[in-house]
Design a protein around this motif. Sequence first.
Motif, PDB file in Angstrom:
ATOM      1  N   PHE A 170       0.721  -1.185   0.085  1.00  8.90           N
ATOM      2  CA  PHE A 170      -0.004  -0.095   0.022  1.00  8.90           C
ATOM      3  C   PHE A 170       0.902   1.285  -0.047  1.00  8.90           C
ATOM      4  CE2 PHE A 170      -0.021  -1.437   4.570  1.00  8.90           C
ATOM      5  CZ  PHE A 170       0.234  -0.109   4.930  1.00  8.90           C
ATOM      6  N   GLY A 171       0.184   2.480  -0.590  1.00 12.49           N
ATOM      7  CA  GLY A 171       0.910   3.559  -0.579  1.00 12.49           C
ATOM      8  C   GLY A 171       0.584   4.507   0.533  1.00 12.49           C
TER       9      GLY A 171
ATOM     10  N   GLU B  85       5.361   4.173  -1.875  1.00 10.26           N
ATOM     11  CA  GLU B  85       4.879   3.194  -1.246  1.00 10.26           C
ATOM     12  C   GLU B  85       5.237   3.048   0.383  1.00 10.26           C
ATOM     13  OE1 GLU B  85       8.017  -0.495  -1.465  1.00 10.26           O
ATOM     14  OE2 GLU B  85       7.474   0.145  -3.230  1.00 10.26           O
ATOM     15  N   ALA B  86       4.359   2.486   1.127  1.00  9.32           N
ATOM     16  CA  ALA B  86       4.403   2.474   2.456  1.00  9.32           C
ATOM     17  C   ALA B  86       4.479   1.174   2.858  1.00  9.32           C
ATOM     18  CB  ALA B  86       3.349   3.234   3.081  1.00  9.32           C
TER      19      ALA B  86
ATOM     20  N   GLU C 255      -4.576   0.562  -1.735  1.00 14.42           N
ATOM     21  CA  GLU C 255      -3.687  -0.923  -1.452  1.00 14.42           C
ATOM     22  C   GLU C 255      -4.049  -1.657  -2.912  1.00 14.42           C
ATOM     23  OE1 GLU C 255      -4.031  -3.288   1.710  1.00 14.42           O
ATOM     24  OE2 GLU C 255      -6.111  -2.557   2.314  1.00 14.42           O
ATOM     25  N   PHE C 256      -2.930  -2.512  -3.214  1.00 14.72           N
ATOM     26  CA  PHE C 256      -2.927  -3.200  -4.290  1.00 14.72           C
ATOM     27  C   PHE C 256      -2.223  -4.488  -4.143  1.00 14.72           C
ATOM     28  CE2 PHE C 256      -3.052   1.429  -5.349  1.00 14.72           C
ATOM     29  CZ  PHE C 256      -3.915   1.198  -5.831  1.00 14.72           C
ATOM     30  N   HIS C 257      -2.255  -5.498  -5.054  1.00 18.04           N
ATOM     31  CA  HIS C 257      -1.511  -6.557  -5.086  1.00 18.04           C
ATOM     32  C   HIS C 257      -0.070  -5.949  -5.639  1.00 18.04           C
ATOM     33  CE1 HIS C 257      -5.304  -8.659  -5.920  1.00 18.04           C
ATOM     34  NE2 HIS C 257      -4.978  -9.290  -4.698  1.00 18.04           N
ATOM     35  N   LEU C 258       0.743  -6.551  -5.127  1.00 19.56           N
ATOM     36  CA  LEU C 258       2.348  -6.136  -5.354  1.00 19.56           C
ATOM     37  C   LEU C 258       2.572  -6.386  -6.894  1.00 19.56           C
ATOM     38  CD1 LEU C 258       5.347  -5.435  -4.370  1.00 19.56           C
ATOM     39  CD2 LEU C 258       5.516  -7.912  -4.162  1.00 19.56           C
ATOM     40  N   HIS C 259       2.072  -7.357  -7.365  1.00 22.40           N
ATOM     41  CA  HIS C 259       2.301  -7.676  -8.767  1.00 22.40           C
ATOM     42  C   HIS C 259       1.716  -6.862  -9.584  1.00 22.40           C
ATOM     43  CE1 HIS C 259       3.008 -11.898  -7.048  1.00 22.40           C
ATOM     44  NE2 HIS C 259       4.358 -11.235  -7.150  1.00 22.40           N
TER      45      HIS C 259
END
Length: 98
Positions: A50-51, A84-85, A56-60
């Motif tokens: 997540f930023g 990114e956090a 948040e998103f899947h890393l990929h």
Amino acid sequence: MKVKLKSFTPVAYWHWDTRDPDDVCGICQNQFDGVCGTCKEPGDGCPLLFGKCTHEFHLHCIMQWLEQHSRKPLCPLCKRPWEEATAEKYQEETAAQQ
Ligand SMILES: [Zn+2]
Ligand SMILES: [Zn+2]
Ligand SMILES: [Zn+2]
């Protein structure tokens, strides 16, 4: 890592068990408990990122997005500059605000 927060602000979720089950990745539209479009096994192999904007998103998914938008990386949802956090950073910042 489990951290108990006394006052929990519902702007960001880190713990999977407190997540809204209907929450989906803004990029692939798959649920966070599932996997991104390219993975088959949920879990550690397909982590979430997540930023600082708390999206948040899947890393990929976000990695692919950032590659495509490497000149000007923006959050796909809020269009703020993507930063990114990590969970640790997020928890530090949350703790600092209390
Ligand atoms: Zn995704
Ligand atoms: Zn994946
Ligand atoms: Zn965002």
